[in-house]
Design a protein around this motif. Structure first.
Motif, PDB file in Angstrom:
ATOM      1  N   SER A 245       0.960   1.967  -8.017  1.00 45.69           N
ATOM      2  CA  SER A 245       0.090   0.920  -7.480  1.00 45.69           C
ATOM      3  C   SER A 245      -0.089  -0.206  -8.495  1.00 45.69           C
ATOM      4  O   SER A 245      -0.138  -1.386  -8.125  1.00 45.69           O
ATOM      5  N   TYR A 246      -0.186   0.165  -9.762  1.00 47.89           N
ATOM      6  CA  TYR A 246      -0.354  -0.839 -10.822  1.00 47.89           C
ATOM      7  C   TYR A 246       0.826  -1.802 -10.848  1.00 47.89           C
ATOM      8  O   TYR A 246       0.642  -3.030 -10.848  1.00 47.89           O
ATOM      9  N   HIS A 247       2.042  -1.265 -10.870  1.00 46.50           N
ATOM     10  CA  HIS A 247       3.223  -2.124 -10.967  1.00 46.50           C
ATOM     11  C   HIS A 247       3.377  -2.987  -9.711  1.00 46.50           C
ATOM     12  O   HIS A 247       3.773  -4.158  -9.804  1.00 46.50           O
TER      13      HIS A 247
ATOM     14  N   LEU B 250      -4.189  -5.947  -3.961  1.00 47.38           N
ATOM     15  CA  LEU B 250      -4.669  -4.736  -4.632  1.00 47.38           C
ATOM     16  C   LEU B 250      -5.126  -3.696  -3.614  1.00 47.38           C
ATOM     17  O   LEU B 250      -4.833  -2.504  -3.758  1.00 47.38           O
TER      18      LEU B 250
ATOM     19  N   ILE C  53      -7.854  -2.312 -15.148  1.00 47.87           N
ATOM     20  CA  ILE C  53      -6.402  -2.473 -15.098  1.00 47.87           C
ATOM     21  C   ILE C  53      -5.722  -1.340 -15.857  1.00 47.87           C
ATOM     22  O   ILE C  53      -4.718  -0.775 -15.403  1.00 47.87           O
TER      23      ILE C  53
ATOM     24  N   ILE D   4       0.727  -5.801 -10.049  1.00 53.12           N
ATOM     25  CA  ILE D   4       1.111  -6.809 -11.032  1.00 53.12           C
ATOM     26  C   ILE D   4       2.229  -7.685 -10.496  1.00 53.12           C
ATOM     27  O   ILE D   4       2.206  -8.915 -10.626  1.00 53.12           O
TER      28      ILE D   4
ATOM     29  N   ALA E  43      -9.619  -7.303  -9.308  1.00 50.54           N
ATOM     30  CA  ALA E  43      -9.782  -5.845  -9.356  1.00 50.54           C
ATOM     31  C   ALA E  43     -11.251  -5.490  -9.550  1.00 50.54           C
ATOM     32  O   ALA E  43     -11.794  -4.603  -8.873  1.00 50.54           O
TER      33      ALA E  43
ATOM     34  N   PRO F 292       0.145   4.538 -11.572  1.00 51.91           N
ATOM     35  CA  PRO F 292       1.165   3.611 -12.100  1.00 51.91           C
ATOM     36  C   PRO F 292       1.950   2.872 -11.030  1.00 51.91           C
ATOM     37  O   PRO F 292       2.279   1.688 -11.206  1.00 51.91           O
TER      38      PRO F 292
ATOM     39  N   MET G 229      -5.873   1.876 -13.842  1.00 52.74           N
ATOM     40  CA  MET G 229      -4.884   1.858 -12.777  1.00 52.74           C
ATOM     41  C   MET G 229      -3.491   2.157 -13.319  1.00 52.74           C
ATOM     42  O   MET G 229      -2.705   2.890 -12.712  1.00 52.74           O
ATOM     43  N   HIS G 230      -3.191   1.589 -14.483  1.00 54.43           N
ATOM     44  CA  HIS G 230      -1.880   1.794 -15.111  1.00 54.43           C
ATOM     45  C   HIS G 230      -1.651   3.264 -15.450  1.00 54.43           C
ATOM     46  O   HIS G 230      -0.544   3.792 -15.265  1.00 54.43           O
TER      47      HIS G 230
END
Length: 263
Positions: free
Chosen positions: A126-128, A158, A116, A131, A242, A124, A119-120
């Motif tokens: 895709s991360y947001h 994801l 995680i 989430i 993930a 970023p 990914m952040h």
């Protein structure tokens, strides 16, 4: 039987994820070993193994175990052990004894957190999106079917957010894919990890039995309270999607490499 049911609600999802990741890890490492020998394992172990051992070490600190020795990574060990954390604890302490469970399963939690975080940092957007989508669909579960459905939905969210046309053109995407492969290839628990986790699980189950026995004396139904706590497992399972997704991708990539190498 109430205690067994409550233990499954509280920890069943996490244990299921751990066993699934172990199965996928064995597959991917088997293909890499067949393709490249020991070098195939080291290709991912240089990063995956330190993260695995760091999880053990952090939980040792949290549960007040004394760390005697740490090897985050050793590539030339005669017994093939890539890393380990040697620790000891006060067997008379219930807290430290129960901590064996969390120390044992720590690599799974650390691996999920690392994926995680990666990914952040590297993807970023895709991360947001992941989430946000995961929180929108977040819910508790009351059966194994709900747990599988919830995890599968999170994996699909994801997958859509990671494999976009824009990401495929970014070097950071390919770096993240490789890092994810390294982590996923060494996220599962070793035999010693599972033995330690089992010792802690026995203590946790004993505490739950005592808690339910005391509750029965005072005519208090513990199941609703446990179910409310267990709903937080939905968050863990959503994020664990993930690790499951990238473990599956690692198996597929490893198999493709093996077929190209040997075909």
């Amino acid at each position: 039987m109430i205690s067994v049911r409550e233990m499954l609600y509280l920890l069943g999802g996490l244990l299921a994820v751990g066993f699934l990741l172990a199965f996928l890890e064995r597959l991917s490492n088997t293909f890499l070993y067949r393709a490249f020998g020991t070098k195939g394992i080291l290709f991912t172990a240089w990063l995956g193994t330190p993260i695995h051992e760091l999880g053990h070490a952090l939980m040792c600190v949290l549960f007040l175990h004394r760390i005697r020795e740490i090897k985050f990574f050793q590539w030339n060990s005669p017994d093939g052990v890539l890393g380990y954390v040697s620790h000891e604890y006060n067997r008379g302490s219930v807290y430290q004894s129960a901590g064996n469970f969390f120390i044992g399963i720590a690599p799974v939690l650390m691996g999920i957190a690392s994926l995680i975080l990666g990914m952040h940092v590297l993807l970023p957007h895709s991360y947001h999106a992941f989430i946000s989508g995961a929180e929108t669909g977040m819910r508790g579960y009351s059966s194994a079917e709900d747990m599988v459905e919830n995890t599968f939905e999170s994996m699909m969210v994801l997958l859509k957010q990671i494999f976009t046309g824009g990401n495929l053109l970014r070097p950071s995407f390919w770096l993240f894919l490789y890092i994810s492969m390294c982590i996923s290839s060494h996220i599962a628990l070793s035999t010693e990890d599972m033995k330690g986790a089992w010792r802690g699980l026995v203590v946790l189950f004993g505490l739950l039995v005592l808690f339910n026995a005391a509750s029965a004396i005072f005519n208090y139904n513990t199941l609703p309270a446990v179910m409310r706590i267990a709903k937080y497992n939905a968050y863990l399972l959503s994020f664990s999607s993930a690790a499951i997704l990238f473990s599956i991708l690692t198996v597929l990539i490893s198999y493709a490499i093996y077929k190209v190498k040997t075909g």
